[in-house]
Design a protein around this motif. Structure first.
Motif, mmCIF file in Angstrom:
data_model
loop_
_atom_site.group_PDB
_atom_site.id
_atom_site.type_symbol
_atom_site.label_atom_id
_atom_site.label_comp_id
_atom_site.label_asym_id
_atom_site.label_seq_id
_atom_site.Cartn_x
_atom_site.Cartn_y
_atom_site.Cartn_z
ATOM 1 N N SER A 105 -92.297 32.798 43.884
ATOM 2 C CA SER A 105 -92.578 31.361 43.855
ATOM 3 C C SER A 105 -92.706 30.890 42.406
ATOM 4 O O SER A 105 -91.969 31.329 41.532
ATOM 5 C CB SER A 105 -93.842 31.071 44.673
ATOM 6 O OG SER A 105 -94.952 31.811 44.180
ATOM 7 N N SER A 106 -93.661 29.982 42.132
ATOM 8 C CA SER A 106 -93.717 29.335 40.819
ATOM 9 C C SER A 106 -94.041 30.279 39.678
ATOM 10 O O SER A 106 -93.601 30.066 38.543
ATOM 11 C CB SER A 106 -94.733 28.186 40.840
ATOM 12 O OG SER A 106 -96.001 28.648 41.262
ATOM 13 N N SER A 107 -94.810 31.351 39.926
ATOM 14 C CA SER A 107 -95.128 32.248 38.823
ATOM 15 C C SER A 107 -93.976 33.182 38.503
ATOM 16 O O SER A 107 -93.972 33.833 37.465
ATOM 17 C CB SER A 107 -96.417 33.038 39.084
ATOM 18 O OG SER A 107 -96.328 33.822 40.242
ATOM 19 N N ASN A 118 -90.057 32.382 27.882
ATOM 20 C CA ASN A 118 -91.378 32.983 28.040
ATOM 21 C C ASN A 118 -91.754 33.289 29.475
ATOM 22 O O ASN A 118 -92.873 33.751 29.732
ATOM 23 C CB ASN A 118 -92.438 32.061 27.429
ATOM 24 C CG ASN A 118 -92.240 31.879 25.948
ATOM 25 O OD1 ASN A 118 -91.623 32.708 25.289
ATOM 26 N ND2 ASN A 118 -92.748 30.790 25.407
ATOM 27 N N ASN A 119 -90.869 33.027 30.458
ATOM 28 C CA ASN A 119 -91.239 33.407 31.817
ATOM 29 C C ASN A 119 -91.120 34.928 31.973
ATOM 30 O O ASN A 119 -90.494 35.598 31.161
ATOM 31 C CB ASN A 119 -90.416 32.647 32.863
ATOM 32 C CG ASN A 119 -88.929 32.954 32.819
ATOM 33 O OD1 ASN A 119 -88.522 34.101 32.642
ATOM 34 N ND2 ASN A 119 -88.101 31.928 33.006
ATOM 35 N N TYR A 120 -91.726 35.465 33.023
ATOM 36 C CA TYR A 120 -91.792 36.925 33.100
ATOM 37 C C TYR A 120 -90.433 37.593 33.325
ATOM 38 O O TYR A 120 -90.169 38.662 32.749
ATOM 39 C CB TYR A 120 -92.849 37.380 34.128
ATOM 40 C CG TYR A 120 -92.313 37.959 35.405
ATOM 41 C CD1 TYR A 120 -91.752 39.240 35.439
ATOM 42 C CD2 TYR A 120 -92.362 37.247 36.605
ATOM 43 C CE1 TYR A 120 -91.244 39.772 36.622
ATOM 44 C CE2 TYR A 120 -91.860 37.765 37.776
ATOM 45 C CZ TYR A 120 -91.301 39.026 37.781
ATOM 46 O OH TYR A 120 -90.793 39.550 38.932
ATOM 47 N N PRO A 121 -89.509 37.023 34.143
ATOM 48 C CA PRO A 121 -88.224 37.705 34.287
ATOM 49 C C PRO A 121 -87.462 37.841 32.966
ATOM 50 O O PRO A 121 -86.843 38.876 32.695
ATOM 51 C CB PRO A 121 -87.465 36.830 35.290
ATOM 52 C CG PRO A 121 -88.556 36.179 36.100
ATOM 53 C CD PRO A 121 -89.625 35.895 35.093
ATOM 54 N N ASN A 122 -87.499 36.799 32.124
ATOM 55 C CA ASN A 122 -86.805 36.883 30.846
ATOM 56 C C ASN A 122 -87.502 37.833 29.877
ATOM 57 O O ASN A 122 -86.841 38.546 29.112
ATOM 58 C CB ASN A 122 -86.664 35.491 30.233
ATOM 59 C CG ASN A 122 -85.540 34.698 30.868
ATOM 60 O OD1 ASN A 122 -84.495 35.242 31.189
ATOM 61 N ND2 ASN A 122 -85.754 33.416 31.079
ATOM 62 N N ARG A 123 -88.826 37.852 29.906
ATOM 63 C CA ARG A 123 -89.540 38.813 29.055
ATOM 64 C C ARG A 123 -89.283 40.245 29.523
ATOM 65 O O ARG A 123 -89.179 41.180 28.722
ATOM 66 C CB ARG A 123 -91.047 38.514 29.049
ATOM 67 C CG ARG A 123 -91.447 37.175 28.446
ATOM 68 C CD ARG A 123 -90.912 36.967 27.035
ATOM 69 N NE ARG A 123 -91.410 37.922 26.087
ATOM 70 C CZ ARG A 123 -92.421 37.707 25.230
ATOM 71 N NH1 ARG A 123 -93.048 36.551 25.229
ATOM 72 N NH2 ARG A 123 -92.793 38.629 24.386
ATOM 73 N N LEU A 124 -89.189 40.441 30.830
ATOM 74 C CA LEU A 124 -88.871 41.756 31.379
ATOM 75 C C LEU A 124 -87.478 42.196 30.925
ATOM 76 O O LEU A 124 -87.277 43.335 30.482
ATOM 77 C CB LEU A 124 -88.936 41.712 32.908
ATOM 78 C CG LEU A 124 -88.547 42.996 33.648
ATOM 79 C CD1 LEU A 124 -89.558 44.104 33.379
ATOM 80 C CD2 LEU A 124 -88.432 42.729 35.151
ATOM 81 N N ALA A 125 -86.503 41.289 31.023
ATOM 82 C CA ALA A 125 -85.142 41.600 30.590
ATOM 83 C C ALA A 125 -85.112 41.957 29.113
ATOM 84 O O ALA A 125 -84.442 42.918 28.695
ATOM 85 C CB ALA A 125 -84.225 40.410 30.860
ATOM 86 N N GLU A 126 -85.852 41.197 28.325
ATOM 87 C CA GLU A 126 -85.896 41.442 26.881
ATOM 88 C C GLU A 126 -86.410 42.848 26.575
ATOM 89 O O GLU A 126 -85.830 43.579 25.764
ATOM 90 C CB GLU A 126 -86.800 40.391 26.226
ATOM 91 C CG GLU A 126 -87.033 40.584 24.738
ATOM 92 C CD GLU A 126 -88.091 39.643 24.205
ATOM 93 O OE1 GLU A 126 -88.471 39.804 23.035
ATOM 94 O OE2 GLU A 126 -88.556 38.758 24.953
#
Length: 308
Positions: A105-107, A118-126
């Motif tokens: 959902s939103s998080s 800065n969302n978590y999926p992009n930080r995870l990918a990074e």
């Protein structure tokens, strides 16, 4: 006039490419800094292209320094590792592309972050790409604000299964708590979804609700939801990232005020919260793959995820 517009459009295209580099590739989280104005010379007014580039650079700086202000520490006391992610490990070891779908959902969508970088999926990918620089890793953000299991199940095929993922990270349960949905019914729907994901051969990690003031106001409902998801993880033998316990550790054992990791709405994480969440998740994915590469026996019937 036409040449000037063409130059501006070209500059905007470069800025967009830079933004994609920060958001998707993000090897360093930084896109450089602006050239200083020479002494004694006023800065010239910036056009649309210049302003766009400045916004890109600002977003990159924010993404890069989120964890320098407050260090991201693993929960005290340790615990179980993520266990085995055999499908992801096999793909990485074989040098094949890896597709990860962040479902939620939103998080997951990234509400509360200051930019998509800065969302978590992009930080995870990074973080994963930095550790596996030669790997082809895609992290698809399939988060949609306001949803919980009923709405997510309605779009499971189109936004998850059709992507043919190697790993699905499913964040679920918070909106069910806020909407007073039956934890047992939520569990039934999530179990149905896990079965469909597992049938494709994909690995699964569940993410339970966040520890935040608005969730804590419904402590009894939150406890039931977290327990239901934990039982479901054991039943389906999938990993579970205990986000509630991790964030509780930040607040109670690491003495971080809520405002350090939750925005003013008392519910959603901020840049630091998303960055630390992504770091802990990525580090254990990396550890799991490393164990398999070394031939270490890792239980395939994962009962619980516990960041090391």
């Amino acid at each position: 006039m036409r040449s000037r517009r063409s130059a501006e459009f070209a500059a905007i295209a470069v800025a967009a490419a830079l933004l994609l580099g920060v958001t998707v590739s993000g090897a360093s989280g930084q896109a450089g800094s602006a050239e200083p104005t020479p002494p004694g010379r006023d800065a010239a007014p910036k056009g649309v292209a210049g302003q766009t580039i400045d916004r890109v650079k600002q977003a990159a700086r924010q993404a890069g320094d989120a964890l320098t202000r407050v260090p991201c520490l693993a929960p005290k006391g340790g615990g179980k590792s993520i266990g085995s992610l055999p499908h992801v490990a096999r793909k990485l070891i074989a040098g094949q592309p890896v597709v990860i779908v962040a479902f939620g959902s939103s998080s997951t969508q990234g509400y509360g972050s200051t930019s998509p970088a800065n969302n978590y999926p992009n930080r995870l990918a990074e973080r994963l790409r930095r550790h596996y620089p030669g790997a082809d890793i895609s992290v698809i953000n399939s988060g949609k604000g306001g949803e919980d299991a009923p709405e997510m199940m309605a779009r499971l095929k189109a936004t998850v299964l059709d992507a043919k993922p190697d790993l699905v990270i499913w964040q679920v349960g918070t909106n069910a708590i806020l909407r007073n949905l039956d934890p047992a019914e939520t569990g039934r729907l999530v179990e149905e979804g896990i079965a469909a994901i597992q049938a494709t051969g994909s690995d699964v990690v569940l993410v339970d609700p966040q520890y935040a003031p608005r969730v804590n106001e419904r402590a009894e409902s939150a406890g039931k939801m977290i327990a239901a998801l934990g039982r479901l993880a054991e039943l389906r033998r999938v990993a579970i990232f205990p986000r509630f316990q991790v964030m509780k550790d930040w607040h109670e054992k690491q003495a971080l005020p809520f405002e350090n990791f939750v925005i003013a709405d008392g519910l959603h994480m901020n840049d630091w919260g998303y960055a630390c969440f992504a770091q802990l998740l990525a580090d254990d994915i990396i550890r799991s793959v490393g164990q398999i590469k070394l031939g270490v026996t890792v239980p395939s019937d994962v009962r619980a995820y516990r960041p090391m």
